[in-house]
Design an enzyme around this catalytic site. Structure first.
Site, PDB file in Angstrom:
ATOM      1  N   GLU A   1       0.851  -1.200   0.000  1.00  0.00           N
ATOM      2  CA  GLU A   1       0.000   0.000   0.000  1.00  0.00           C
ATOM      3  C   GLU A   1       0.879   1.240   0.000  1.00  0.00           C
ATOM      4  O   GLU A   1       1.992   1.208   0.506  1.00  0.00           O
ATOM      5  CB  GLU A   1      -0.938  -0.014   1.214  1.00  0.00           C
ATOM      6  CG  GLU A   1      -0.266  -0.201   2.576  1.00  0.00           C
ATOM      7  CD  GLU A   1       0.262   1.076   3.200  1.00  0.00           C
ATOM      8  OE1 GLU A   1      -0.116   2.148   2.720  1.00  0.00           O
ATOM      9  OE2 GLU A   1       1.064   0.978   4.148  1.00  0.00           O
ATOM     10  N   CYS A  32       5.015   4.937   9.686  1.00  0.00           N
ATOM     11  CA  CYS A  32       5.751   4.235   8.622  1.00  0.00           C
ATOM     12  C   CYS A  32       7.235   4.594   8.539  1.00  0.00           C
ATOM     13  O   CYS A  32       8.089   3.712   8.618  1.00  0.00           O
ATOM     14  CB  CYS A  32       5.108   4.511   7.269  1.00  0.00           C
ATOM     15  SG  CYS A  32       3.471   3.807   7.110  1.00  0.00           S
ATOM     16  N   LYS A  76       9.756   3.397  11.286  1.00  0.00           N
ATOM     17  CA  LYS A  76       9.803   1.938  11.348  1.00  0.00           C
ATOM     18  C   LYS A  76      10.426   1.360  10.067  1.00  0.00           C
ATOM     19  O   LYS A  76      11.286   0.476  10.118  1.00  0.00           O
ATOM     20  CB  LYS A  76       8.360   1.445  11.523  1.00  0.00           C
ATOM     21  CG  LYS A  76       8.128  -0.030  11.412  1.00  0.00           C
ATOM     22  CD  LYS A  76       6.703  -0.390  11.832  1.00  0.00           C
ATOM     23  CE  LYS A  76       5.653  -0.060  10.794  1.00  0.00           C
ATOM     24  NZ  LYS A  76       5.514  -1.007   9.693  1.00  0.00           N
TER      25      LYS A  76
END
Ligand code: UDX
Length: 424
Positions: free
Chosen positions: A149, A258, A261
């Site tokens: 995604e 996001c 990480k």
């Protein structure tokens, strides 16, 4: 098509609601019964523009259903999307235990021919490993496909409806075609590749974007040291088509669920494969240092010591347009400032939660009232429109630290206040 989405987080809900809007029948499996209850009641558990409307219309039309039973969710599904958390493990690598747990739970129950799609950001090689695992336990005819995604919070629904690209990583052409079919109606280039490359596209994209933001911050720090204005410098650079004006806004460092990480995970993936990704290690280090640079400015603005001072904070979310606090630089700033001995009074238009070490207030004016320093930490447009004169009158001190370069320094100074920005 009958499809199933396992995991009703941000990505899963946008995916499910989007697919229902494209005309598919979607069943969502989610273990959190309370969340399922909220969804069945027609509400969205997240603040995300357009999502509540899409969920409601799918639910009313019966094309969107919810269950706490993953096995029931996958019944008669042609495609099963896994949209599950992959938190950062102790060593910076992604923790796959949730994904593996669900694969074990549903693997044996999938109909032959089902396409099992990994949508979460997973370490490179995961799709192949899941495929091997399913083949070994004798689950025949399931094809594991990687379909990362690229949704950004705050624009996730439009990112789904008008994607920049659809990436399909599959080792079996028919499975790739089934997945491409489910997205029919979306106008976007489709990149067909193998699963490992698809997984890498996601990490490389996020690592590039995080590097770009960090490059902007580093240039800002140099500008500040030499007396240049980074906003003019970036404007001057951006006219070069190869560079562009987007995604290089200086600030307190990147955050969110996001970038922090995924950058660490990619360093760890590269290291495990024998390559030291020192460029990206540097990006992570510069980004963390950026938080401390902002705190240094707040300290300087408070006269060199934060003990017993009050800092009025504008913004806690990791960026404007979301209530999400995951990986928020603003929250990190609040913690560092509190640890340095100051009281933090914070206002964020989207955040109401009780937070340790932070006194939440209800408006920009309340955050300013009695504060020694006013710190802008999230780029909410309403902060850019504040009445600087009125805010200045409420402050106990006379200092504004604008960690998002939202205000015009000249306007702040003409209100009799001192101004610290980033790189100007
Ligand atoms: C990101 C990616 O954009 C998305 O494609 C991916 O799927 C998930 O990660 P998101 O985390 O929602 O999405 O936010 P994004 O808007 O990309 O911002 C990430 C961080 O970078 C934020 O902390 C933001 O404030 C910061 N940023 C972004 C800057 O500091 N400057 C910029 O110019 C842009």
């Amino acid at each position: 098509m009958n499809v199933s989405v396992i995991g009703a987080g941000y990505v899963g809900l946008v995916q499910a609601a989007g697919l229902a809007a494209l005309g598919h029948r979607v069943v969502i499996g989610e273990i959190d019964a309370e969340r399922v209850h909220t969804l069945e009641g027609g509400d969205s558990p997240f603040r995300e523009p357009g999502l509540a409307e899409l969920l409601k219309s799918g639910t009313l039309a019966g094309t969107l259903q919810f269950t706490t039973d993953n096995v029931a969710a996958i019944k008669s599904a042609r495609i099963v999307f896994l949209t599950l958390p992959t938190p950062e493990g102790a060593d910076g690598a992604a923790d796959l235990s949730i994904v593996e747990g669900v694969v074990d739970e549903i693997g044996g129950k999938l109909e032959p021919g089902t396409v099992l799609v990994l949508k979460s950001t997973v370490p490179v090689g995961t799709a192949d490993r899941v495929q091997e695992h399913l083949d070994q336990v004798g689950t025949s005819g399931i094809v594991v496909v990687s379909n990362p995604e690229f949704l950004a919070e705050g624009s996730a629904v439009s990112d789904f409806m008008t994607p920049s690209r659809i990436v399909i990583g599959a080792r079996v052409r028919e499975a790739a075609d089934v997945l491409a079919d489910v997205y029919q109606g979306l106008d976007a280039p489709v990149v067909f590749t193998d699963p490992t490359s698809a997984e890498m596209i996601k990490y490389a994209s996020n690592a590039y974007l995080a590097t770009r933001v960090t490059f902007g911050n580093a240039i800002a720090n140099v500008c500040e040291a030499i007396g240049a204005d980074v906003m003019d410098v970036l404007r001057g650079m951006g006219h070069d088509e190869r560079i562009g004006h987007h995604f290089m806004k200086p600030g307190p460092g990147f955050g969110g669920s996001c970038f922090p990480k995924d950058t660490k995970a990619l360093v760890s993936i590269a290291r495990a494969a024998g390559y030291r990704f020192s460029l990206l290690e540097g990006v992570i280090e510069v980004n963390e240092a950026q938080h401390h640079l902002v705190v240094d400015k707040v300290r300087a603005a408070a006269g060199g010591d934060l003990t017993g001072k009050t800092v009025g904070m504008l913004g806690l979310a990791y960026k404007a347009g979301t209530a999400d606090l995951r990986g928020s630089p603003a929250l990190e700033l609040a913690r560092l400032i509190h640890a340095a001995g100051a009281k933090v009074h914070a206002f964020d238009p989207a955040v109401q939660s009780e937070l340790a070490d932070i006194v939440m207030v209800g408006s920009t004016m309340e955050a300013a009232r009695g504060a020694d320093v006013l710190l802008i930490a999230t780029e909410w447009p309403e902060f850019a429109e504040m009445d600087v004169e009125a805010v200045g009158e409420l402050l106990a001190g006379d200092a504004v630290v604008d960690a998002r370069n939202l205000l015009d320094p000249a306007v702040v100074r003409s209100a009799g206040l001192r101004y610290w920005g980033v790189g100007r």
